[in-house]
Design a protein around this motif. Structure first.
Motif, PDB file in Angstrom:
ATOM      1  N   ILE A   1      -7.290  -1.731   4.141  1.00 42.91           N
ATOM      2  CA  ILE A   1      -5.894  -2.118   4.256  1.00 42.91           C
ATOM      3  C   ILE A   1      -5.125  -0.865   4.657  1.00 42.91           C
ATOM      4  CG2 ILE A   1      -6.119  -3.969   2.539  1.00 42.91           C
ATOM      5  CD1 ILE A   1      -4.603  -2.325   0.561  1.00 42.91           C
TER       6      ILE A   1
ATOM      7  N   VAL B   1      -1.311   1.110   5.042  1.00 37.11           N
ATOM      8  CA  VAL B   1       0.039   1.203   4.499  1.00 37.11           C
ATOM      9  C   VAL B   1       0.817   2.231   5.315  1.00 37.11           C
ATOM     10  CG1 VAL B   1       1.395   1.852   2.456  1.00 37.11           C
ATOM     11  CG2 VAL B   1      -0.796   0.648   2.173  1.00 37.11           C
TER      12      VAL B   1
ATOM     13  N   GLY C   1       5.404   0.224   3.568  1.00 37.63           N
ATOM     14  CA  GLY C   1       4.726  -0.942   2.987  1.00 37.63           C
ATOM     15  C   GLY C   1       3.459  -1.273   3.740  1.00 37.63           C
ATOM     16  N   LEU C   2       2.855  -2.395   3.338  1.00 39.79           N
ATOM     17  CA  LEU C   2       1.603  -2.790   3.970  1.00 39.79           C
ATOM     18  C   LEU C   2       1.781  -3.055   5.458  1.00 39.79           C
ATOM     19  CD1 LEU C   2      -1.420  -3.732   2.999  1.00 39.79           C
ATOM     20  CD2 LEU C   2      -0.580  -5.852   4.017  1.00 39.79           C
TER      21      LEU C   2
ATOM     22  N   VAL D   1      -4.173  -5.801   7.237  1.00 41.98           N
ATOM     23  CA  VAL D   1      -5.385  -6.011   6.449  1.00 41.98           C
ATOM     24  C   VAL D   1      -6.521  -6.210   7.445  1.00 41.98           C
ATOM     25  CG1 VAL D   1      -6.554  -7.644   4.906  1.00 41.98           C
ATOM     26  CG2 VAL D   1      -4.142  -7.074   4.516  1.00 41.98           C
TER      27      VAL D   1
ATOM     28  N   LEU E   1     -10.466  -7.219   8.257  1.00 41.53           N
ATOM     29  CA  LEU E   1     -11.647  -7.943   7.794  1.00 41.53           C
ATOM     30  C   LEU E   1     -12.818  -7.617   8.705  1.00 41.53           C
ATOM     31  CD1 LEU E   1      -9.902 -11.414   7.293  1.00 41.53           C
ATOM     32  CD2 LEU E   1     -10.425  -9.731   5.515  1.00 41.53           C
TER      33      LEU E   1
ATOM     34  N   MET F   1      -4.913 -20.344  15.091  1.00 39.41           N
ATOM     35  CA  MET F   1      -4.439 -18.958  15.110  1.00 39.41           C
ATOM     36  C   MET F   1      -4.625 -18.415  16.520  1.00 39.41           C
ATOM     37  SD  MET F   1      -6.288 -17.762  11.585  1.00 39.41           S
ATOM     38  CE  MET F   1      -5.398 -16.209  11.463  1.00 39.41           C
TER      39      MET F   1
ATOM     40  N   LEU G   1      -4.659 -10.263  14.953  1.00 38.68           N
ATOM     41  CA  LEU G   1      -4.033 -11.577  14.957  1.00 38.68           C
ATOM     42  C   LEU G   1      -2.589 -11.417  14.478  1.00 38.68           C
ATOM     43  CD1 LEU G   1      -7.028 -13.413  13.287  1.00 38.68           C
ATOM     44  CD2 LEU G   1      -6.332 -13.619  15.685  1.00 38.68           C
TER      45      LEU G   1
ATOM     46  N   SER H   1       0.665 -15.973  12.751  1.00 44.12           N
ATOM     47  CA  SER H   1      -0.498 -16.853  12.607  1.00 44.12           C
ATOM     48  C   SER H   1      -1.128 -16.774  11.227  1.00 44.12           C
ATOM     49  CB  SER H   1      -1.565 -16.477  13.646  1.00 44.12           C
ATOM     50  OG  SER H   1      -1.173 -16.848  14.939  1.00 44.12           O
ATOM     51  N   ALA H   2      -0.724 -15.805  10.413  1.00 46.63           N
ATOM     52  CA  ALA H   2      -1.442 -15.576   9.152  1.00 46.63           C
ATOM     53  C   ALA H   2      -0.475 -15.258   8.016  1.00 46.63           C
ATOM     54  CB  ALA H   2      -2.479 -14.468   9.316  1.00 46.63           C
ATOM     55  N   ASN H   3       0.517 -16.159   7.822  1.00 47.76           N
ATOM     56  CA  ASN H   3       1.410 -16.052   6.664  1.00 47.76           C
ATOM     57  C   ASN H   3       2.035 -14.668   6.525  1.00 47.76           C
ATOM     58  OD1 ASN H   3      -1.195 -17.899   5.655  1.00 47.76           O
ATOM     59  ND2 ASN H   3       0.803 -18.838   5.389  1.00 47.76           N
ATOM     60  N   GLY H   4       2.485 -14.122   7.644  1.00 49.16           N
ATOM     61  CA  GLY H   4       3.218 -12.872   7.597  1.00 49.16           C
ATOM     62  C   GLY H   4       2.358 -11.624   7.500  1.00 49.16           C
ATOM     63  N   VAL H   5       1.036 -11.791   7.562  1.00 49.80           N
ATOM     64  CA  VAL H   5       0.136 -10.639   7.439  1.00 49.80           C
ATOM     65  C   VAL H   5      -0.504 -10.354   8.804  1.00 49.80           C
ATOM     66  CG1 VAL H   5      -1.906  -9.703   6.287  1.00 49.80           C
ATOM     67  CG2 VAL H   5      -0.377 -11.247   5.043  1.00 49.80           C
TER      68      VAL H   5
ATOM     69  N   VAL I   1      -3.436  -9.314  10.704  1.00 43.50           N
ATOM     70  CA  VAL I   1      -4.858  -9.293  10.349  1.00 43.50           C
ATOM     71  C   VAL I   1      -5.653  -8.646  11.472  1.00 43.50           C
ATOM     72  CG1 VAL I   1      -6.906 -10.689   9.850  1.00 43.50           C
ATOM     73  CG2 VAL I   1      -4.698 -11.340   8.880  1.00 43.50           C
TER      74      VAL I   1
ATOM     75  N   LEU J   1      -9.415  -7.838  12.890  1.00 42.90           N
ATOM     76  CA  LEU J   1     -10.843  -8.151  12.781  1.00 42.90           C
ATOM     77  C   LEU J   1     -11.621  -6.950  13.297  1.00 42.90           C
ATOM     78  CD1 LEU J   1     -10.768 -11.805  14.209  1.00 42.90           C
ATOM     79  CD2 LEU J   1     -10.632 -11.087  11.816  1.00 42.90           C
TER      80      LEU J   1
END
Lengths: 139, 139
Positions: free
Chosen positions: B7, B9, B74-75, B78, B80, B97, B116, B120-124, B126, B128
Motif C-alpha cells: 500500500i 501513502v 493519505g492513502l 493499494v 494486488l 471495471m 484501475l 471503478s473500485a469504491n474510491g480506491v 488499485v 495490479l
C-alpha cells in the motif's frame, strides 16, 4: 510489528462493492456480517494473509456514515497486528503520535484494538490489533 | 489474486513520516529511493509480507503532488499481486471495471503493472502487479 492485519474500505452499497472486489478483483469472500451496534454491514475478503473489509453504513448515526459524508467512498483505515498493544502505544507516543482516538478492551475472541488519529499518521487512520493466540489445543 | 503486494501513502516530508511509520509504529525500513522520472522520493517499509511505501513528491509536476493538492496526505493506492496481468484485467473488465488508468510494460525486474481508476473500485486506486519469479538459480 507483526503483520498488516486488514485494510478497511467504506462503500455505499455492499452488493455492488462485492461485484468489484470479489468478482472483478478475484478476492475470496470469507463472510458478511451485520453489526447493528456499529451501524454497519461488513464483508470480509481475503487476499493472501491479509483481509480487506468492506464497510457499508446502515445507520446515518454510524461513524462510517460520518466519514463517507466528509470523504466519500475510499480507504477508511489500515490495521497493524502487534504483540502487545500497551507497549505499541507507548512506542507510538514516544515518537509523537499522541492522539489515540479509542482503545477498546477485549472484544470478539479477546482481541484488543486501539486507533491512532490520521493527524498522527500522514492522513491514515491506523488501527493497532492485539490478537489472541488461537486455541489450537481444545479438548 | 495472490497477495496484497503493497500500500502506498502520500506524505509531505519523508523524514518526518519515517518518524511515524518506522519509529512510532515499528515497521522495518527496507530502503529509500529517489525516482526523479516520477518526481518522488520513496521509502519502503516492511510489515509481515506486505510493503508500505511512503511517497514524497519532489516536483510540483509529479502525479503524487497533484494528488496531494486535491486530497492532502493519505492513502494513495493499494497494490494486488496477480499471476498474469492480462487475464486479471479481463476479469475486472467483465465485472464492469473498465477504467484502466495506465498499463506499464516490463519495469524494474520485469514487473508489469496496471492501475484501475478509483471510480471503478469504491474510491480506491488499485494497482495490479505481475511479478516475475525471483531468479534463485543464478550461476
Amino acid at each position: 510489528m507483526k503483520a498488516l492485519h486488514h485494510i478497511a474500505v467504506c462503500v455505499r452499497d455492499l452488493d455492488s462493492a462485492l461485484r468489484v472486489w470479489r468478482d472483478g478483483l478475484g478476492l475470496e469472500l470469507v463472510g458478511v456480517e451485520e453489526m447493528p451496534a456499529r451501524g454497519i454491514r461488513m464483508a470480509m475478503l481475503r487476499v493472501g494473509d491479509v483481509m480487506i473489509e468492506l464497510l457499508q453504513p446502515t445507520s446515518d448515526a454510524s461513524e462510517v456514515a460520518g466519514f463517507m459524508a466528509r470523504h466519500g467512498e475510499g480507504l477508511h483505515h489500515v490495521a497493524l497486528e502487534v504483540d502487545e498493544i500497551d507497549s505499541a502505544l507507548r512506542q507510538a507516543n514516544v515518537a509523537g503520535m499522541s492522539e489515540v482516538v479509542r482503545v477498546a478492551g477485549a472484544g470478539a475472541g479477546g482481541t484488543r484494538v486501539a486507533f491512532l488519529h490520521p493527524r498522527s499518521a500522514n492522513g491514515v487512520l491506523v488501527e493497532l490489533v492485539e490478537t489472541v493466540p488461537e486455541m489450537n489445543h481444545r479438548t
